[in-house]
Motif scaffolding. Structure first.
Motif, mmCIF file in Angstrom:
data_model
loop_
_atom_site.group_PDB
_atom_site.id
_atom_site.type_symbol
_atom_site.label_atom_id
_atom_site.label_comp_id
_atom_site.label_asym_id
_atom_site.label_seq_id
_atom_site.Cartn_x
_atom_site.Cartn_y
_atom_site.Cartn_z
ATOM 1 N N TRP A 1 15.253 16.411 6.317
ATOM 2 C CA TRP A 1 16.166 16.254 5.188
ATOM 3 C C TRP A 1 17.483 17.006 5.431
ATOM 4 O O TRP A 1 18.572 16.475 5.239
ATOM 5 C CB TRP A 1 15.512 16.763 3.890
ATOM 6 C CG TRP A 1 16.472 16.719 2.737
ATOM 7 C CD1 TRP A 1 17.254 17.738 2.298
ATOM 8 C CD2 TRP A 1 16.800 15.588 1.925
ATOM 9 N NE1 TRP A 1 18.042 17.326 1.261
ATOM 10 C CE2 TRP A 1 17.773 16.000 1.006
ATOM 11 C CE3 TRP A 1 16.351 14.259 1.888
ATOM 12 C CZ2 TRP A 1 18.324 15.151 0.059
ATOM 13 C CZ3 TRP A 1 16.894 13.412 0.937
ATOM 14 C CH2 TRP A 1 17.869 13.859 0.037
ATOM 15 N N ASN A 2 17.355 18.238 5.888
ATOM 16 C CA ASN A 2 18.539 19.087 5.979
ATOM 17 C C ASN A 2 19.430 18.789 7.183
ATOM 18 O O ASN A 2 20.584 19.212 7.211
ATOM 19 C CB ASN A 2 18.142 20.559 5.958
ATOM 20 C CG ASN A 2 17.757 20.994 4.560
ATOM 21 O OD1 ASN A 2 18.587 21.013 3.664
ATOM 22 N ND2 ASN A 2 16.477 21.297 4.355
ATOM 23 N N GLY B 1 21.670 17.043 5.268
ATOM 24 C CA GLY B 1 21.829 17.483 3.879
ATOM 25 C C GLY B 1 23.037 18.375 3.678
ATOM 26 O O GLY B 1 24.001 18.351 4.448
ATOM 27 N N HIS B 2 22.953 19.207 2.643
ATOM 28 C CA HIS B 2 24.040 20.083 2.212
ATOM 29 C C HIS B 2 24.593 20.945 3.347
ATOM 30 O O HIS B 2 25.797 21.180 3.417
ATOM 31 C CB HIS B 2 23.485 20.995 1.096
ATOM 32 C CG HIS B 2 24.467 21.980 0.552
ATOM 33 N ND1 HIS B 2 25.370 21.646 -0.426
ATOM 34 C CD2 HIS B 2 24.686 23.278 0.848
ATOM 35 C CE1 HIS B 2 26.105 22.713 -0.714
ATOM 36 N NE2 HIS B 2 25.707 23.715 0.036
ATOM 37 N N THR C 1 18.548 25.788 1.524
ATOM 38 C CA THR C 1 19.364 25.555 0.326
ATOM 39 C C THR C 1 18.494 25.339 -0.905
ATOM 40 O O THR C 1 19.001 24.995 -1.966
ATOM 41 C CB THR C 1 20.242 24.312 0.506
ATOM 42 O OG1 THR C 1 19.378 23.168 0.570
ATOM 43 C CG2 THR C 1 21.074 24.405 1.783
ATOM 44 N N CYS D 1 16.951 22.899 -1.184
ATOM 45 C CA CYS D 1 17.264 21.472 -1.376
ATOM 46 C C CYS D 1 18.079 21.256 -2.641
ATOM 47 O O CYS D 1 17.746 20.416 -3.494
ATOM 48 C CB CYS D 1 15.994 20.622 -1.359
ATOM 49 S SG CYS D 1 15.323 20.415 0.294
ATOM 50 N N ASP E 1 20.545 19.730 -2.908
ATOM 51 C CA ASP E 1 21.015 18.346 -2.929
ATOM 52 C C ASP E 1 19.903 17.356 -3.254
ATOM 53 O O ASP E 1 20.098 16.151 -3.204
ATOM 54 C CB ASP E 1 21.673 17.999 -1.587
ATOM 55 C CG ASP E 1 20.859 18.504 -0.404
ATOM 56 O OD1 ASP E 1 19.733 19.016 -0.612
ATOM 57 O OD2 ASP E 1 21.334 18.398 0.741
ATOM 58 N N ARG E 2 18.714 17.836 -3.553
ATOM 59 C CA ARG E 2 17.624 16.967 -4.037
ATOM 60 C C ARG E 2 17.284 17.284 -5.482
ATOM 61 O O ARG E 2 17.088 16.378 -6.298
ATOM 62 C CB ARG E 2 16.340 17.185 -3.207
ATOM 63 C CG ARG E 2 16.333 16.593 -1.848
ATOM 64 C CD ARG E 2 15.032 16.971 -1.145
ATOM 65 N NE ARG E 2 13.901 16.267 -1.728
ATOM 66 C CZ ARG E 2 13.312 15.234 -1.142
ATOM 67 N NH1 ARG E 2 13.718 14.804 0.023
ATOM 68 N NH2 ARG E 2 12.289 14.645 -1.736
ATOM 69 N N TYR F 1 18.758 18.420 -8.028
ATOM 70 C CA TYR F 1 19.627 17.964 -9.125
ATOM 71 C C TYR F 1 20.127 16.541 -8.889
ATOM 72 O O TYR F 1 21.057 16.096 -9.549
ATOM 73 C CB TYR F 1 20.840 18.890 -9.240
ATOM 74 C CG TYR F 1 20.496 20.328 -9.595
ATOM 75 C CD1 TYR F 1 19.944 20.641 -10.846
ATOM 76 C CD2 TYR F 1 20.737 21.361 -8.696
ATOM 77 C CE1 TYR F 1 19.638 21.956 -11.172
ATOM 78 C CE2 TYR F 1 20.430 22.677 -9.021
ATOM 79 C CZ TYR F 1 19.882 22.967 -10.253
ATOM 80 O OH TYR F 1 19.580 24.271 -10.581
ATOM 81 N N ASN F 2 19.534 15.871 -7.927
ATOM 82 C CA ASN F 2 20.076 14.585 -7.471
ATOM 83 C C ASN F 2 19.598 13.445 -8.356
ATOM 84 O O ASN F 2 18.425 13.049 -8.322
ATOM 85 C CB ASN F 2 19.635 14.371 -6.018
ATOM 86 C CG ASN F 2 20.324 13.195 -5.382
ATOM 87 O OD1 ASN F 2 20.816 12.296 -6.065
ATOM 88 N ND2 ASN F 2 20.360 13.197 -4.066
ATOM 89 N N ARG G 1 12.669 14.913 -7.109
ATOM 90 C CA ARG G 1 13.677 15.971 -7.257
ATOM 91 C C ARG G 1 13.058 17.357 -7.101
ATOM 92 O O ARG G 1 13.100 18.197 -8.003
ATOM 93 C CB ARG G 1 14.399 15.832 -8.598
ATOM 94 C CG ARG G 1 15.278 14.592 -8.625
ATOM 95 C CD ARG G 1 15.978 14.408 -9.943
ATOM 96 N NE ARG G 1 16.227 12.979 -10.170
ATOM 97 C CZ ARG G 1 16.493 12.443 -11.341
ATOM 98 N NH1 ARG G 1 16.552 13.210 -12.434
ATOM 99 N NH2 ARG G 1 16.693 11.148 -11.459
#
Ligand code: SF4
Ligand code: SF4
Lengths: 247, 311
Positions: free
Chosen positions: A36-37, A40-41, A144, A146, A148-149, A151-152, A160
């Motif tokens: 994912w990362n 990702g962010h 992070t 996640c 970026d997940r 609150y996505n 989420r």
């Protein structure tokens, strides 16, 4: 700003609860985290020599395995290690640029890679080895949670949660608000005696680990009110009857 | 911790430069070093050159040196940022000090010199605190670390000042100061090593994993088969025998020998005396490089508890 935000009473403290009893050490969380990362962010997560000897790269989650205790009480414990999103993290306060920061709204510790000068002091300041340097970009990288997940709104609600939590096949990873004593994760920590890592360093980690459950005591024999064991019956006829009847 | 050449060069060079600036500014208005513009100018330029070379060397340790200016912003919380601010701020009185020496304005030279000396002391204090504030590293988070950075900077700076003053034939006071500081440096470093060797580790594998309630914790399978950033940066180790030898070299070659040479140079005097001073300064700086290298090489970080079970 690398000064820490003043914690609001009852403020959110998002974090992970990791169950060392059920973790099977499959590394799925670490793998899905990398997956994912990598885009990702805090992307990219570089790899060096990825297809040959000496392959290495930046990962936010590393799964160790330990032996704890000896003899019958000894256990093999699989132990995922990642950023604990500490409440008083020196990784943030040592940062000279303001690139490292702790979010006031949910306590997530992040790096702004556009401001980081790559001095690596934060990696020295983290007792847990949660920060890994991106030698390609010359900046620091870390978990992070996640951001970026979680609150996505473009992904289904059930997804989420951090990538590591969503992928764990043993349900050993839980995500939630550890600042709310009534949240599911806080209750789980209370029920199972969850603990923090290296409390003596006083970084006040938010993440908690649940201890392996105690092994059941070795067989203590039949209950006291049970009759004699089959082998203890002297009379062969009675012994035969006991055997047949107890089938 | 992995010894980073750029950081070692930085702290040794700028430490000596700030020490030189400090003693020049303090001793010149008292008439204890040569008073001419040439001596003062050369000494101030050497100090500023060492400081600047050190600071430039430190930026090569950065992943993004072109963003180094951002490091001046977080002085409220970060010792590294404070060091940067103090270093840059010290250039103002130090530059003025140099100008007024060359132009022959004694009052301004004395005032700006004192400000520059204060700036030098604050900057080296901040350098020490960068290390001393890091709790996961037992060998750095120690009360003698910052005084050590200050004392060693003052020592090497005084030794350099003695060499320069000797060239102008007036080395008595700086040489005597450097000899005393060398002896003090020896005592401090020895006390530091004794204390740090006797200090228990900040944490254990049991507290790092929280599994101590089960029993002793031993690493079984590593999380990765190849090395990584953490192991390269924090996992650096040096053999015990080498460390013991290097400690002897630091104490003997970096403190005792230069202190004796400095003390010897006083009665000897003349060109031979000056050569002794020069040799003392070279030894002091070389010893400081070894001391700084060991400061990294012998530093242990708690992350190694996760990998090796001990720090
Ligand atoms: S685990 Fe390390 S990187 Fe994460 S917040 Fe705590 S000190 Fe910082
Ligand atoms: S490496 Fe980047 S994030 Fe870490 S302390 Fe330095 S500037 Fe801050």
């Amino acid at each position: 700003m690398t000064s820490l935000p003043t914690p609001a009473p009852g403020g959110k403290k998002l974090g992970l609860v990791i169950d060392l009893d059920t973790c099977v050490g499959c590394h799925a969380c670490a793998t899905n985290c990398k997956e994912w990362n990598a885009s990702g962010h805090m992307a990219p997560l570089p790899d060096h020599n990825p297809y040959s000897a000496g392959a290495e790269g930046v990962w936010f989650n590393r799964v160790h395995s330990y032996e704890a205790g000896d003899g019958e009480d000894g256990r093999t414990v699989h132990f995922p290690r990642s950023c604990l999103h500490c409440e008083t993290p020196a990784c943030v306060t040592v940062c000279p640029t303001g690139a490292s920061y702790k979010r006031a709204e949910d306590g997530i510790v992040l790096v702004n890679t556009d401001m980081c000068i790559g001095c690596q002091l934060c990696a020295w300041a983290c007792p847990y080895g949660a920060r890994e340097f991106d030698e390609d970009q010359g900046v620091m990288k870390k978990c992070t949670l996640c951001v970026d997940r979680i609150y996505n709104e473009t992904i289904p609600e059930a997804q989420r949660v951090p990538a590591c939590v969503s992928t764990c096949p043993a349900n050993a990873r839980h995500f939630g608000d550890l600042g709310d004593p009534d949240s599911a994760v806080s209750k789980l920590v209370a029920e199972r005696g969850g603990f923090e890592l290296m409390p003596e360093l006083d970084y006040k980690p938010v993440n908690r680990y649940l201890p392996p459950r105690r092994a059941p005591k070795p067989d203590a024999g039949p209950p006291k009110d049970a009759g004699p064991l089959n082998s203890q019956i002297q009379n062969p006829l009675l012994r035969w009857m006991d055997k047949v009847l107890s089938r | 911790m992995k010894p980073a050449a750029s950081v070692i060069a930085f702290t040794v060079a700028s430490g000596a430069g700030y020490g030189l600036l400090f003693w020049l500014a303090l001793l010149r208005p008292l008439g204890l070093v040569p008073q001419g513009a040439w001596f003062g100018g050369v000494a101030a330029v050497l100090a500023l050159a060492l400081i600047t070379a050190g600071l430039l060397s430190s930026t090569t340790h950065l992943g993004r040196p072109e963003r180094a200016w951002r490091a001046f912003s977080q002085w409220r919380s970060s010792w590294l940022s404070r060091e940067g601010v103090a270093a840059v701020a010290t250039y103002v009185p130090a530059g003025l000090f140099f100008l007024s020496i060359v132009a022959g304005w004694p009052v301004l030279a004395a005032v700006s010199g004192l400000l520059a000396a204060a700036g030098a002391a604050v900057t080296v204090w901040c350098t020490g605190m960068i290390y001393a504030s890091l709790k996961p590293i037992k060998e750095w988070h120690h009360p003698l670390v910052t005084p050590g950075y200050m004392l060693f900077g003052a020592f090497t700076g005084a030794a350099l000042l003695a060499v320069l003053a000797g060239f102008w034939g007036m080395d008595g006071v700086p040489a005597a100061i450097a000899a005393v500081l060398g002896a003090l440096g020896f005592a401090l470093k020895r006390a530091y090593w004794r204390s740090v060797d006797a200090t228990p580790p900040v944490a254990t594998a049991e507290s790092a994993t929280g599994l101590g309630s089960i029993g002793q914790v031993r690493p079984l399978d590593p999380p990765h088969t190849e090395t990584n950033y953490l192991l390269r940066e924090m996992g650096f180790r040096i053999a015990r025998v080498h460390a013991a030898r290097l400690r002897m070299i630091t104490l003997g070659g970096g403190f005792v020998a230069p202190a004796l040479l400095l003390a010897l140079a006083l009665p000897v005097g003349g060109w031979v005396g000056w050569l002794l001073l020069a040799l003392a300064a070279v030894l002091a700086i070389a010893g400081m490089l070894v001391e700084r290298w060991l400061m990294f090489a012998q530093a242990t970080h708690t992350v190694t508890l996760y990998y090796r079970g001990n720090a």
